[in-house]
Motif scaffolding. Structure first.
Motif, mmCIF file in Angstrom:
data_model
loop_
_atom_site.group_PDB
_atom_site.id
_atom_site.type_symbol
_atom_site.label_atom_id
_atom_site.label_comp_id
_atom_site.label_asym_id
_atom_site.label_seq_id
_atom_site.Cartn_x
_atom_site.Cartn_y
_atom_site.Cartn_z
ATOM 1 N N ARG A 50 0.820 -1.117 0.013
ATOM 2 C CA ARG A 50 -0.063 -0.080 0.034
ATOM 3 C C ARG A 50 0.702 1.331 -0.085
ATOM 4 O O ARG A 50 0.496 2.394 -0.478
ATOM 5 N N ARG A 51 2.046 1.234 0.687
ATOM 6 C CA ARG A 51 2.744 2.243 0.783
ATOM 7 C C ARG A 51 3.216 2.641 -0.824
ATOM 8 O O ARG A 51 3.309 4.002 -1.285
ATOM 9 N N ALA A 52 3.876 1.687 -1.505
ATOM 10 C CA ALA A 52 4.208 1.826 -2.848
ATOM 11 C C ALA A 52 3.015 2.223 -3.781
ATOM 12 O O ALA A 52 3.393 3.091 -4.627
ATOM 13 N N ALA A 53 1.994 1.761 -3.518
ATOM 14 C CA ALA A 53 0.815 2.112 -4.097
ATOM 15 C C ALA A 53 0.141 3.705 -4.070
ATOM 16 O O ALA A 53 0.046 4.386 -4.980
ATOM 17 N N LEU A 54 0.288 3.942 -2.831
ATOM 18 C CA LEU A 54 0.191 5.302 -2.334
ATOM 19 C C LEU A 54 1.230 6.340 -3.171
ATOM 20 O O LEU A 54 0.650 7.309 -3.931
ATOM 21 N N PHE A 55 2.306 5.959 -3.314
ATOM 22 C CA PHE A 55 3.249 6.879 -4.006
ATOM 23 C C PHE A 55 3.005 7.160 -5.360
ATOM 24 O O PHE A 55 3.135 8.140 -5.935
ATOM 25 N N ASP A 56 2.784 5.855 -5.903
ATOM 26 C CA ASP A 56 2.219 6.108 -7.332
ATOM 27 C C ASP A 56 1.035 6.506 -7.452
ATOM 28 O O ASP A 56 0.892 7.407 -8.669
ATOM 29 N N ILE A 57 0.167 6.463 -6.848
ATOM 30 C CA ILE A 57 -1.084 7.264 -7.073
ATOM 31 C C ILE A 57 -0.821 8.977 -6.879
ATOM 32 O O ILE A 57 -1.392 9.521 -7.547
ATOM 33 N N VAL A 58 -0.191 9.113 -5.812
ATOM 34 C CA VAL A 58 0.264 10.569 -5.586
ATOM 35 C C VAL A 58 0.794 11.259 -7.002
ATOM 36 O O VAL A 58 0.714 12.318 -7.444
ATOM 37 N N GLU A 59 1.897 10.394 -7.342
ATOM 38 C CA GLU A 59 2.562 10.954 -8.703
ATOM 39 C C GLU A 59 1.768 11.009 -9.832
ATOM 40 O O GLU A 59 1.658 11.944 -10.468
ATOM 41 N N THR A 60 0.744 10.021 -9.804
ATOM 42 C CA THR A 60 -0.332 10.270 -11.000
ATOM 43 C C THR A 60 -1.201 11.388 -10.943
ATOM 44 O O THR A 60 -1.509 11.882 -11.879
ATOM 45 N N LEU A 61 -1.558 11.844 -9.709
ATOM 46 C CA LEU A 61 -2.220 12.908 -9.187
ATOM 47 C C LEU A 61 -1.555 14.130 -9.824
ATOM 48 O O LEU A 61 -2.161 15.244 -10.197
ATOM 49 N N GLY A 62 -0.151 14.159 -10.023
ATOM 50 C CA GLY A 62 0.530 15.151 -10.549
ATOM 51 C C GLY A 62 0.454 16.534 -9.384
ATOM 52 O O GLY A 62 0.646 17.617 -9.814
ATOM 53 N N VAL A 63 0.557 16.061 -8.211
ATOM 54 C CA VAL A 63 0.699 17.065 -6.981
ATOM 55 C C VAL A 63 1.946 16.917 -6.285
ATOM 56 O O VAL A 63 2.871 16.099 -6.606
ATOM 57 N N GLN A 64 2.374 18.007 -5.605
ATOM 58 C CA GLN A 64 3.474 18.149 -4.867
ATOM 59 C C GLN A 64 3.222 17.360 -3.324
ATOM 60 O O GLN A 64 2.187 18.059 -2.685
ATOM 61 N N ALA A 65 3.966 16.620 -2.842
ATOM 62 C CA ALA A 65 3.449 15.917 -1.629
ATOM 63 C C ALA A 65 4.700 16.135 -0.807
ATOM 64 O O ALA A 65 5.939 15.890 -1.023
ATOM 65 N N PHE A 66 4.543 16.615 0.506
ATOM 66 C CA PHE A 66 5.268 16.553 1.589
ATOM 67 C C PHE A 66 5.193 15.452 2.704
ATOM 68 O O PHE A 66 3.857 15.344 2.961
ATOM 69 N N MET A 67 6.106 14.582 2.914
ATOM 70 C CA MET A 67 5.768 13.474 3.975
ATOM 71 C C MET A 67 6.981 13.426 4.937
ATOM 72 O O MET A 67 7.777 14.069 4.891
ATOM 73 N N THR A 68 6.295 13.051 6.078
ATOM 74 C CA THR A 68 7.136 12.858 7.255
ATOM 75 C C THR A 68 7.179 11.310 7.719
ATOM 76 O O THR A 68 6.180 10.554 7.486
ATOM 77 N N GLY A 69 8.249 11.067 8.437
ATOM 78 C CA GLY A 69 8.494 9.660 9.134
ATOM 79 C C GLY A 69 9.777 9.593 9.907
ATOM 80 O O GLY A 69 10.553 10.242 9.735
ATOM 81 N N THR A 70 9.615 8.633 10.656
ATOM 82 C CA THR A 70 10.917 8.404 11.626
ATOM 83 C C THR A 70 11.868 7.484 11.022
ATOM 84 O O THR A 70 13.179 7.392 11.343
ATOM 85 N N ASP A 71 11.502 6.696 9.756
ATOM 86 C CA ASP A 71 12.525 5.807 9.176
ATOM 87 C C ASP A 71 12.483 6.002 8.007
ATOM 88 O O ASP A 71 11.515 5.845 7.222
#
Length: 396
Positions: free
Chosen positions: A341-362
């Motif tokens: 689902r992580r990989a799918a999320l990244f691909d969907i966001v890329e398809t949307l053509g938006v800028q995405a800012f993300m955070t994480g500890t790892d």
């Protein structure tokens, strides 16, 4: 600041933040970051200020930001007493500068906003340039928490496509407080109370109709995406707060009905100490469509996936209606999603053509992004220069 990684550049989003500047904001004394990739990842230990960066970006839209913080609390401790958030943006090919600040010597805690060389009359002017959407861990309990949280979530969704919604909601709350006060004081000025109720009826019906339209459009967007995606389809329904009153009549008729309901309910509202009918009593009802199950009864993982799917559908809707590709702020987004689902999320966001800012500890949680992202380490001392993306694990 150079881009990181190798490989071809992804197309630049139509709306993007190219530079962010902070002065005395939260834990950041002075900071300048330039962004050259459609994905930006801030990774570091808890308490290192990752979410503070997303909060600063959320202040580029109307309202109190993703934490709904009191303005004075945004200023850095031991700082000047004020703060400044500045950004250079590109919106459909036009470059602009946005700044929002609290002056150290300000007589009131009101944030000042400047767009290029002008001071807009209203914060909603920011929506002409960009729309900022977010998903934070605080929203994970949305489906099981109080209805008020879902109303705030829904109103934020509406505001992203209807810039006047926030002003209507604020005016309605102000009128309702005035009516509650008049009732509590046992005032007999019926004409005065009736005037306030007329205002509440007009504003309340406008709010209810805007919410209903947004829910219908969002439901259509979810159906359009189909049931085969990585995130479950959400079923959406809305209670207006006006009881059994249907919203399928002309607005003028609905306003008359709402006004009559308020007048007839004065005795009951006075006894209760609050107004018992209106959009402030509405609720957004979400279900797991595939299982025909209320979202509140779904597993924690399913609730997270439903929420992610809702936010992605809303991003598509915002882009379609406004013509502005939204900016997504996804706080700790990867921690509770499985690798697929992580990989799918990244691909969907890329398809949307938006800028995405993300955070994480790892940082490794974002390895599937590869060269699509700009990676910044964060520590208690500040934000580091971007570095090469983590290597994706090799398949056996």
């Amino acid at each position: 600041m150079p881009a990181t990684g190798s490989g071809p550049e992804a197309p630049a989003p139509l709306v993007r933040v190219s530079v962010l500047r902070l002065v005395d904001f939260r834990n950041h004394a002075a900071l300048r970051l330039a962004f050259t990739r459609p994905f930006v990842v801030f990774a570091g230990e808890n308490g290192s200020g990752k979410t503070n960066l997303l909060e600063a970006l959320s202040l580029l839209s109307p309202g109190r930001g993703l934490r709904r913080a009191v303005t004075q609390d945004l200023a850095r401790k031991d700082g000047s007493g004020g703060f400044s958030v500045g950004a250079e943006i590109v919106s459909n090919g036009v470059e602009s500068r946005i700044a929002t600040q609290l002056r150290p010597d300000a007589a009131s805690p009101t944030r000042l906003i400047r767009i290029d060389e002008t001071v807009p009359d209203r914060a909603e002017a920011l929506l002409d340039l960009l729309r900022v959407l977010w998903l934070t861990p605080a929203m994970d309990g949305l489906f099981t928490g109080p209805a008020g949280d879902r109303r705030k979530f829904l109103d934020r969704l509406v505001l992203a496509v209807d810039p006047g919604h926030g002003r209507r909601a604020a005016d309605y709350e102000r009128a309702m407080r005035q009516r509650n006060r008049l009732l509590s004081e046992h005032r007999r000025e019926d004409a005065w109370i009736a005037g306030v109720e007329a205002q509440m009826a007009e504003l309340g019906i406008a709010i209810a109709l805007a919410r209903a339209e947004l829910v219908a459009l969002l439901a259509g967007m979810i159906l359009e995406a189909g049931p085969s995606g990585p995130f479950p389809q959400a079923g959406l329904a809305l209670t207006s707060g006006y009881g059994a009153m249907a919203l399928d009549r002309p607005a003028a008729d609905l306003e008359d009905a709402a006004r009559l309901s308020l007048a007839e309910g004065r005795f009951e509202d006075r006894a209760a100490g609050r107004t018992l009918a209106g959009p402030h009593r509405g609720d957004l009802l979400v279900s797991h469509a595939g299982k025909a199950m209320p979202a509140a009864l779904s597993s924690t993982g399913e609730q997270k996936a439903l929420l992610v799917g809702l936010v992605l559908a809303h991003a598509r809707l915002v882009a379609r209606i406004s013509g502005l590709s939204p900016i997504l702020l996804l706080d700790e987004i990867a921690a509770h999603l499985d690798p697929g689902r992580r990989a799918a999320l990244f691909d969907i966001v890329e398809t949307l053509g938006v800028q995405a800012f993300m955070t994480g500890t790892d940082m490794d949680l974002f390895s599937a992004l590869g060269s699509r992202a700009q990676f910044h380490p964060t520590t208690a001392e500040g934000v580091g220069e971007p570095f090469p993306p983590p290597r994706a694990p090799e398949l056996p």
